[in-house]
Design an enzyme around this catalytic site. Structure first.
Site, PDB file in Angstrom:
ATOM      1  N   TYR A  64       0.889  -1.215  -0.061  1.00 27.17           N
ATOM      2  CA  TYR A  64      -0.052  -0.089  -0.060  1.00 27.17           C
ATOM      3  C   TYR A  64       1.058   1.184   0.067  1.00 27.17           C
ATOM      4  CZ  TYR A  64      -4.976  -0.233   0.026  1.00 27.17           C
ATOM      5  OH  TYR A  64      -6.448  -0.089  -0.508  1.00 27.17           O
ATOM      6  N   GLU A  66      -0.503   4.855  -0.358  1.00 28.84           N
ATOM      7  CA  GLU A  66      -1.065   6.031  -0.588  1.00 28.84           C
ATOM      8  C   GLU A  66      -0.536   7.230  -0.478  1.00 28.84           C
ATOM      9  OE1 GLU A  66      -4.642   6.094   2.008  1.00 28.84           O
ATOM     10  OE2 GLU A  66      -5.641   4.665   0.610  1.00 28.84           O
ATOM     11  N   ASP A 210      -6.621  14.053 -25.104  1.00 29.19           N
ATOM     12  CA  ASP A 210      -6.615  12.400 -24.646  1.00 29.19           C
ATOM     13  C   ASP A 210      -6.385  11.694 -25.651  1.00 29.19           C
ATOM     14  OD1 ASP A 210      -7.556   9.822 -23.957  1.00 29.19           O
ATOM     15  OD2 ASP A 210      -9.524  10.374 -23.494  1.00 29.19           O
ATOM     16  N   THR A 236      -4.143   6.435 -21.651  1.00 32.31           N
ATOM     17  CA  THR A 236      -4.266   5.216 -21.304  1.00 32.31           C
ATOM     18  C   THR A 236      -2.452   4.785 -21.424  1.00 32.31           C
ATOM     19  OG1 THR A 236      -4.859   4.175 -23.315  1.00 32.31           O
ATOM     20  CG2 THR A 236      -6.210   4.579 -21.588  1.00 32.31           C
ATOM     21  N   LYS A 239      -2.690   0.939 -25.065  1.00 32.60           N
ATOM     22  CA  LYS A 239      -2.651   0.733 -26.298  1.00 32.60           C
ATOM     23  C   LYS A 239      -1.599   0.827 -27.215  1.00 32.60           C
ATOM     24  CE  LYS A 239      -7.507   2.477 -24.787  1.00 32.60           C
ATOM     25  NZ  LYS A 239      -8.448   3.492 -24.961  1.00 32.60           N
ATOM     26  N   ARG A 245      -2.306  -2.286 -18.370  1.00 33.66           N
ATOM     27  CA  ARG A 245      -3.493  -1.522 -18.263  1.00 33.66           C
ATOM     28  C   ARG A 245      -3.297  -0.487 -17.277  1.00 33.66           C
ATOM     29  NH1 ARG A 245      -6.180  -4.400 -21.875  1.00 33.66           N
ATOM     30  NH2 ARG A 245      -7.757  -2.680 -21.777  1.00 33.66           N
TER      31      ARG A 245
HETATM   32  C1  PLP Z   1      -9.519   3.946 -24.319  1.00 33.68           C
HETATM   33  C2  PLP Z   1      -9.777   5.349 -24.096  1.00 33.68           C
HETATM   34  C3  PLP Z   1     -10.322   5.644 -22.929  1.00 33.68           C
HETATM   35  C4  PLP Z   1     -10.357   4.820 -21.442  1.00 33.68           C
HETATM   36  O1  PLP Z   1      -9.423   4.019 -21.142  1.00 33.68           O
HETATM   37  P1  PLP Z   1     -10.036   2.893 -20.060  1.00 33.68           P
HETATM   38  O2  PLP Z   1      -8.639   2.432 -19.731  1.00 33.68           O
HETATM   39  O3  PLP Z   1     -10.709   1.896 -21.008  1.00 33.68           O
HETATM   40  O4  PLP Z   1     -10.807   3.277 -19.241  1.00 33.68           O
HETATM   41  C5  PLP Z   1     -10.358   7.050 -22.517  1.00 33.68           C
HETATM   42  N1  PLP Z   1     -10.238   7.967 -23.576  1.00 33.68           N
HETATM   43  C6  PLP Z   1      -9.875   7.523 -24.832  1.00 33.68           C
HETATM   44  C7  PLP Z   1      -9.927   8.346 -26.057  1.00 33.68           C
HETATM   45  C8  PLP Z   1      -9.582   6.251 -24.932  1.00 33.68           C
HETATM   46  O5  PLP Z   1      -9.452   5.692 -26.197  1.00 33.68           O
END
Ligand code: PLP
Length: 429
Positions: A64, A66, A210, A236, A239, A245
């Protein structure tokens, strides 16, 4: 479920798991085989390296933490602080940012933290509409972000599938949102961060880029960076960036405190240290010259696949791609996206059904499928393979239309044959 001979794990692969829970071990083994034998074309997926996989399965899990390095609420952080500092320093160096927070559990919580930092419930926020290629968390109705905030949404033009910046500017100046999100989940074209930056400045909004889908392309120099234009970068890590993840928030120093406070204690408790470690490893990998090669190959493969699909009479939103992703409108083929996606899955080609802009069908049964090249590029496929892939996709869509199961089975065998020559990172041979 009882493991059969064919689902028996390879000797030594997960010995403790196999002994403790053979049913679960058999499922993991089956998933390994599925990921090895199929052509994975989901643009948000990838194969992490064996090193990333190992880091995420360590005893860091047990701790942990925090707080932040040097400012924790628990003792015994001698190693954890260094793990998180490594991840933060590598993120800052790789993306050229002043501040990075590597604790968000995933992309959606990372975006929620951004709202918490810069908006109050009921405030107006702006993002791309989900059916146009935006993300749920950009203020779409069914999401908490569209329930707790007043989401106003922009789209793409009907004619060419591109963002209409005059529309974005008009909307922003009329609605004066606190936060503007750019980026999305089904955008096949380069995002003009400079244009968004100018609009956000005019409207007095915080601009959030994003880049969840394209972070690996940005890191590898295959897509322009939002760093000079965006107030906050949300991504994220799993990807195109090819990490575990998880997610990161990045910014200039001026927003560091607000973002850190929003992630913890605003939204989350203890960080997932095993994930932080795996992010650190992935960021080290992404700083290598080979990662630049990979990022450029992802785009080259997508462009070659788009060309091969166009040559076979497919209709692609915006007419092609600049990045890792292709959005195909199957309306002219008269095959619904879901039926095509399910047929492709039976043929060993994994995609997802997706709405296309101005879709006339329902969201759970839309007109399109979404295709991406990160995973196949991580396995070493190159542009010379793309005509073959387009052939398989064309044959499978035709077979879907005729419910021709034997044809799908034949494609599945051909796919497995090709993929056996391109072992996936992190998977057993
Ligand atoms: C995949 C994605 C997210 C969310 O990611 P998670 O890990 O699935 O919660 C947010 N914004 C965009 C543009 C994404 O492609």
């Amino acid at each position: 479920m009882t493991p059969t001979a064919s689902t028996q794990p390879a000797a030594g692969r997960h010995p403790a798991l196999t002994a403790a829970d053979p049913d679960l071990a058999a499922l993991v083994d089956a998933e390994e085989r599925l990921q090895a034998e199929t052509l994975r074309l989901i643009p948000s997926e990838n194969y992490v390296s064996a090193a990333v996989l190992e880091a995420s399965g360590t005893v860091l899990q047990n701790k942990y933490s925090e707080g932040y390095p040097g400012r924790r609420y628990y003792e015994g952080q001698q190693n954890i602080d260094r793990v998180e500092t490594l991840a933060v320093d590598r993120a800052k160096a790789l993306f050229g940012v002043e501040h990075a927070n590597v604790q968000p559990y995933s992309g959606s919580p990372a975006n929620l933290a951004v709202y918490l930092a810069f908006a109050r419930p009921g405030d107006t926020v702006m993002g791309m509409a989900l059916p146009m290629g935006g993300h749920l968390t950009h203020g779409w109705g069914v999401s908490a972000t569209g329930t707790w905030f007043r989401g106003v949404q922009y789209g793409v033009r009907h004619e060419d599938g591109l963002i209409d910046f005059d529309q974005v500017r008009d909307l922003a100046l009329k609605e004066r949102p606190k936060v503007i999100f750019c980026g999305g989940t089904a955008l096949p074209r380069t995002i003009d961060f400079a244009a968004f930056g100018e609009i956000a400045r005019e409207a007095g909004a915080v601009l959030v880029a994003d880049v969840a889908h394209i972070a690996g392309l940005i890191a590898g120099g295959a897509h322009p960076s939002p760093v000079p234009y965006a107030d906050v970068i949300s991504t994220t890590t799993h990807k195109t960036l090819r990490g575990p993840r998880g997610a990161m928030l990045m910014s200039r120093e001026e927003h560091a405190k607000a973002l850190d406070k929003a992630v913890f204690p605003g939204l989350q408790g203890g960080p997932h240290n095993q994930t932080t470690a795996a992010i650190a490893v992935a960021l080290k990998e992404a700083a290598q010259p080979s990662f630049r090669t990979y990022a450029h190959a992802v785009v080259a493969n997508a462009k070659a696949l788009a060309e091969a699909l166009l040559a076979r009479g497919f209709d692609l939103v915006s007419g092609g791609t600049d990045n890792h992703l292709i959005l195909m409108d199957l309306t002219p083929k008269e095959v619904p996206g879901k039926i095509a996606a399910k047929a492709l899955d039976r043929a060993g080609i994994v995609v997802n059904h997706n709405t296309v802009p101005y879709d006339t069908r329902k969201p759970f049964d839309p007109s399109g499928i979404r295709i991406g090249t990160p995973s196949l590029t991580s396995r070493g496929l190159d542009v010379t393979h793309m005509p073959q892939l387009a052939d398989w996709i064309a044959r499978a869509v035709t077979a879907a239309d005729k419910a021709d199961e034997p044809a799908l089975k034949t494609i599945r065998a051909e796919v497995a044959d090709l993929m056996s020559a391109y072992p996936a990172p992190g998977l057993p041979l």
